[in-house]
Design a protein around this motif. Structure first.
Motif, PDB file in Angstrom:
ATOM      1  N   PRO A 127       0.811  -1.228   0.000  1.00  0.00           N
ATOM      2  CA  PRO A 127       0.000   0.000   0.000  1.00  0.00           C
ATOM      3  C   PRO A 127       0.845   1.280   0.000  1.00  0.00           C
ATOM      4  O   PRO A 127       0.556   2.223  -0.735  1.00  0.00           O
ATOM      5  CB  PRO A 127      -0.846  -0.123   1.262  1.00  0.00           C
ATOM      6  CG  PRO A 127      -0.953  -1.599   1.484  1.00  0.00           C
ATOM      7  CD  PRO A 127       0.391  -2.149   1.051  1.00  0.00           C
ATOM      8  N   GLU A 128       1.888   1.298   0.801  1.00  0.00           N
ATOM      9  CA  GLU A 128       2.751   2.489   0.857  1.00  0.00           C
ATOM     10  C   GLU A 128       3.500   2.695  -0.460  1.00  0.00           C
ATOM     11  O   GLU A 128       3.605   3.826  -0.953  1.00  0.00           O
ATOM     12  CB  GLU A 128       3.745   2.372   2.019  1.00  0.00           C
ATOM     13  CG  GLU A 128       4.512   3.630   2.298  1.00  0.00           C
ATOM     14  CD  GLU A 128       3.616   4.792   2.748  1.00  0.00           C
ATOM     15  OE1 GLU A 128       3.839   5.918   2.271  1.00  0.00           O
ATOM     16  OE2 GLU A 128       2.710   4.577   3.556  1.00  0.00           O
ATOM     17  N   LEU A 129       3.990   1.597  -1.051  1.00  0.00           N
ATOM     18  CA  LEU A 129       4.675   1.714  -2.344  1.00  0.00           C
ATOM     19  C   LEU A 129       3.719   2.208  -3.429  1.00  0.00           C
ATOM     20  O   LEU A 129       4.098   3.063  -4.240  1.00  0.00           O
ATOM     21  CB  LEU A 129       5.293   0.372  -2.751  1.00  0.00           C
ATOM     22  CG  LEU A 129       6.543  -0.049  -1.997  1.00  0.00           C
ATOM     23  CD1 LEU A 129       6.944  -1.470  -2.375  1.00  0.00           C
ATOM     24  CD2 LEU A 129       7.691   0.917  -2.274  1.00  0.00           C
ATOM     25  N   LEU A 130       2.500   1.680  -3.444  1.00  0.00           N
ATOM     26  CA  LEU A 130       1.530   2.132  -4.446  1.00  0.00           C
ATOM     27  C   LEU A 130       1.165   3.594  -4.223  1.00  0.00           C
ATOM     28  O   LEU A 130       1.079   4.366  -5.184  1.00  0.00           O
ATOM     29  CB  LEU A 130       0.274   1.260  -4.416  1.00  0.00           C
ATOM     30  CG  LEU A 130       0.407  -0.136  -4.999  1.00  0.00           C
ATOM     31  CD1 LEU A 130      -0.891  -0.920  -4.812  1.00  0.00           C
ATOM     32  CD2 LEU A 130       0.791  -0.088  -6.472  1.00  0.00           C
ATOM     33  N   ALA A 131       0.937   3.973  -2.976  1.00  0.00           N
ATOM     34  CA  ALA A 131       0.581   5.360  -2.684  1.00  0.00           C
ATOM     35  C   ALA A 131       1.681   6.311  -3.148  1.00  0.00           C
ATOM     36  O   ALA A 131       1.400   7.374  -3.708  1.00  0.00           O
ATOM     37  CB  ALA A 131       0.312   5.533  -1.187  1.00  0.00           C
ATOM     38  N   LYS A 132       2.900   5.915  -2.948  1.00  0.00           N
ATOM     39  CA  LYS A 132       4.028   6.788  -3.291  1.00  0.00           C
ATOM     40  C   LYS A 132       4.346   6.770  -4.782  1.00  0.00           C
ATOM     41  O   LYS A 132       4.670   7.806  -5.359  1.00  0.00           O
ATOM     42  CB  LYS A 132       5.261   6.383  -2.488  1.00  0.00           C
ATOM     43  CG  LYS A 132       6.453   7.276  -2.739  1.00  0.00           C
ATOM     44  CD  LYS A 132       7.612   6.960  -1.853  1.00  0.00           C
ATOM     45  CE  LYS A 132       8.762   7.916  -2.145  1.00  0.00           C
ATOM     46  NZ  LYS A 132       9.944   7.599  -1.381  1.00  0.00           N
ATOM     47  N   HIS A 133       4.271   5.601  -5.430  1.00  0.00           N
ATOM     48  CA  HIS A 133       4.794   5.479  -6.786  1.00  0.00           C
ATOM     49  C   HIS A 133       3.760   5.314  -7.887  1.00  0.00           C
ATOM     50  O   HIS A 133       4.057   5.602  -9.048  1.00  0.00           O
ATOM     51  CB  HIS A 133       5.794   4.322  -6.845  1.00  0.00           C
ATOM     52  CG  HIS A 133       6.967   4.547  -5.956  1.00  0.00           C
ATOM     53  ND1 HIS A 133       7.975   5.429  -6.260  1.00  0.00           N
ATOM     54  CD2 HIS A 133       7.278   4.039  -4.738  1.00  0.00           C
ATOM     55  CE1 HIS A 133       8.862   5.443  -5.288  1.00  0.00           C
ATOM     56  NE2 HIS A 133       8.457   4.609  -4.345  1.00  0.00           N
ATOM     57  N   LEU A 134       2.547   4.843  -7.575  1.00  0.00           N
ATOM     58  CA  LEU A 134       1.553   4.661  -8.629  1.00  0.00           C
ATOM     59  C   LEU A 134       1.238   5.971  -9.351  1.00  0.00           C
ATOM     60  O   LEU A 134       1.152   5.971 -10.584  1.00  0.00           O
ATOM     61  CB  LEU A 134       0.285   4.005  -8.078  1.00  0.00           C
ATOM     62  CG  LEU A 134      -0.743   3.589  -9.122  1.00  0.00           C
ATOM     63  CD1 LEU A 134      -0.157   2.579 -10.113  1.00  0.00           C
ATOM     64  CD2 LEU A 134      -1.981   3.001  -8.454  1.00  0.00           C
TER      65      LEU A 134
END
Length: 138
Positions: A113-120
């Motif tokens: 979730p944190e990776l998607l929030a930051k990079h998506l």
């Protein structure tokens, strides 16, 4: 996706899984600005294929339906990207599909979730230069 793209995708998924949260984020940032950027959508689509969303477009549609249409539209447009939080990602996509996506990427589910929030937002922005998602290899 060709054989080279599959091999690159497998290698990058392995690297993401081994990098840990901070390392995976740095790797994604590097990929977005480098020659391997075209492999990222294929990697994501491979991980999404076994989820209810099926593809990047499916994830974007779900985010829009879950109340994040303004945010997604900003990623597709040429203006600044409106951020999302990890909690918004979890609420919009659901814990089970996120676990399936994480498994497909070789990541720990709690990282995603944190990776998607930051990079998506940056990934979508990168592959929608004219306001329409234009993924390599499609």
């Amino acid at each position: 996706m060709g054989l080279f793209d599959q091999m690159a995708g497998s290698m990058l998924s392995n690297m993401l899984g081994r990098a840990g949260p901070e390392g995976a984020g740095a790797l994604i940032d590097t990929l977005l600005s480098g020659p391997m950027a075209s492999a990222l959508p294929g990697i994501l689509d491979g991980a999404l294929a076994k989820t209810p969303y099926g593809s990047i477009e499916g994830v974007l549609a779900q985010l829009q339906e879950a109340g994040l249409a303004h945010e997604v539209d900003s990623w597709l447009s040429s203006g600044p990207n409106v951020p999302v939080s990890a909690d918004e990602i979890v609420n919009a996509l659901g814990a089970e599909p996120l676990t399936a996506i994480a498994n497909g990427l070789g990541l720990q589910p709690e990282m995603l979730p944190e990776l998607l929030a930051k990079h998506l937002p940056a990934i979508i922005d990168r592959f929608s230069p004219n306001g329409v998602l234009d993924l390599p290899g499609r």
